[in-house]
Scaffold this motif. Structure first.
Motif, PDB file in Angstrom:
ATOM      1  N   GLN A 173      35.084 -12.073  41.251  1.00 34.36           N
ATOM      2  CA  GLN A 173      34.474 -12.415  39.962  1.00 34.36           C
ATOM      3  C   GLN A 173      35.544 -12.247  38.895  1.00 34.36           C
ATOM      4  O   GLN A 173      36.341 -11.317  38.953  1.00 34.36           O
ATOM      5  CB  GLN A 173      33.311 -11.455  39.693  1.00 34.36           C
ATOM      6  N   ASN A 198      36.012 -12.538  34.560  1.00 31.57           N
ATOM      7  CA  ASN A 198      35.408 -12.697  33.232  1.00 31.57           C
ATOM      8  C   ASN A 198      36.503 -12.555  32.189  1.00 31.57           C
ATOM      9  O   ASN A 198      36.966 -11.452  31.931  1.00 31.57           O
ATOM     10  CB  ASN A 198      34.344 -11.622  33.004  1.00 31.57           C
ATOM     11  N   CYS A 253      32.055 -10.881  27.404  1.00 36.36           N
ATOM     12  CA  CYS A 253      31.850 -11.020  28.850  1.00 36.36           C
ATOM     13  C   CYS A 253      32.596 -10.003  29.709  1.00 36.36           C
ATOM     14  O   CYS A 253      32.253  -9.809  30.868  1.00 36.36           O
ATOM     15  CB  CYS A 253      32.201 -12.443  29.288  1.00 36.36           C
ATOM     16  N   SER A 254      33.601  -9.325  29.175  1.00 37.00           N
ATOM     17  CA  SER A 254      34.386  -8.387  29.988  1.00 37.00           C
ATOM     18  C   SER A 254      33.926  -6.937  29.874  1.00 37.00           C
ATOM     19  O   SER A 254      34.515  -6.054  30.473  1.00 37.00           O
ATOM     20  CB  SER A 254      35.864  -8.479  29.598  1.00 37.00           C
ATOM     21  N   ARG A 286      28.167  -5.883  31.231  1.00 35.81           N
ATOM     22  CA  ARG A 286      28.012  -7.297  31.588  1.00 35.81           C
ATOM     23  C   ARG A 286      28.453  -7.582  33.016  1.00 35.81           C
ATOM     24  O   ARG A 286      28.250  -8.673  33.534  1.00 35.81           O
ATOM     25  CB  ARG A 286      28.819  -8.193  30.643  1.00 35.81           C
TER      26      ARG A 286
END
Length: 189
Positions: free
Chosen positions: A167, A169, A179-180, A184
């Protein structure tokens, strides 16, 4: 004795510069940022001191690791929000099957160690330095931030499984806080 290929290139380049009055254009292959499914680059980071190298691939081999990067230790967004969020959520993240949580920044290892000490990261988050930006450059996730000293890491997080990105981000502007963040992160089993 004949000059080697390198010498010929240098001679040709130097004589070409004199002939046309400017340097020859050199092109290179542009890298693309690392993607989900790709293996991490074989790179050394440093923990606590320049004597303590940590190879990223060795660190992540056979494990699930959350790695997040920040533009700079002791900077406001990194110190007030980003790192503290991972410290507060470390137990929850690890309960989701994560073996290690790693924070990386283009800083020296002493700065990262002091920053970690200030935020009580011991036993929760490994604070790894990328002094030359070699790891961040290999990921192609760097950004030029002159007020912070030049080349830095974009703000991002990733879940790594057995040295491969599971994943990724990356903050849209490279420095924001969306988003990081730790809350999240979705670690898939």
């Amino acid at each position: 004795m004949f000059p080697t290929g390198t010498t010929i290139i240098r001679l040709t380049t130097a004589s070409s510069r004199r002939a046309i009055g400017r340097a020859l254009h050199t092109s290179y292959i542009a890298m693309a940022p690392i993607k989900v499914g790709e293996s991490l680059p074989v790179t050394d980071l440093f923990e606590d001191s320049p004597a303590n190298k940590v190879n990223v691939c060795d660190l992540t081999a056979g494990k699930t690791v959350v790695l997040f990067a920040v533009p700079g230790a002791f900077t406001p967004g990194c110190s007030k929000t980003h790192l503290p969020g991972y410290v507060q959520n470390a137990d929850k993240i690890k309960s989701d099957g994560v073996d290690e949580i790693v924070c990386v920044s283009v800083n020296d290892p002493y700065v990262m160690a002091a920053w970690g000490l200030q935020h009580n990261t011991k036993g929760k988050i490994r604070m790894l330095a990328d002094p030359t930006g070699a790891f961040i450059k290999a990921l192609d996730l760097g950004i030029n931030l002159p007020p912070l000293g030049g080349y830095r890491a974009k703000r991002f997080s990733m879940v790594i499984k057995d040295s491969k990105v599971d994943q990724l981000n990356v903050e849209p502007d490279g420095t924001g806080l969306s988003c990081s963040l730790a809350d999240r992160l979705k670690v898939k089993s």
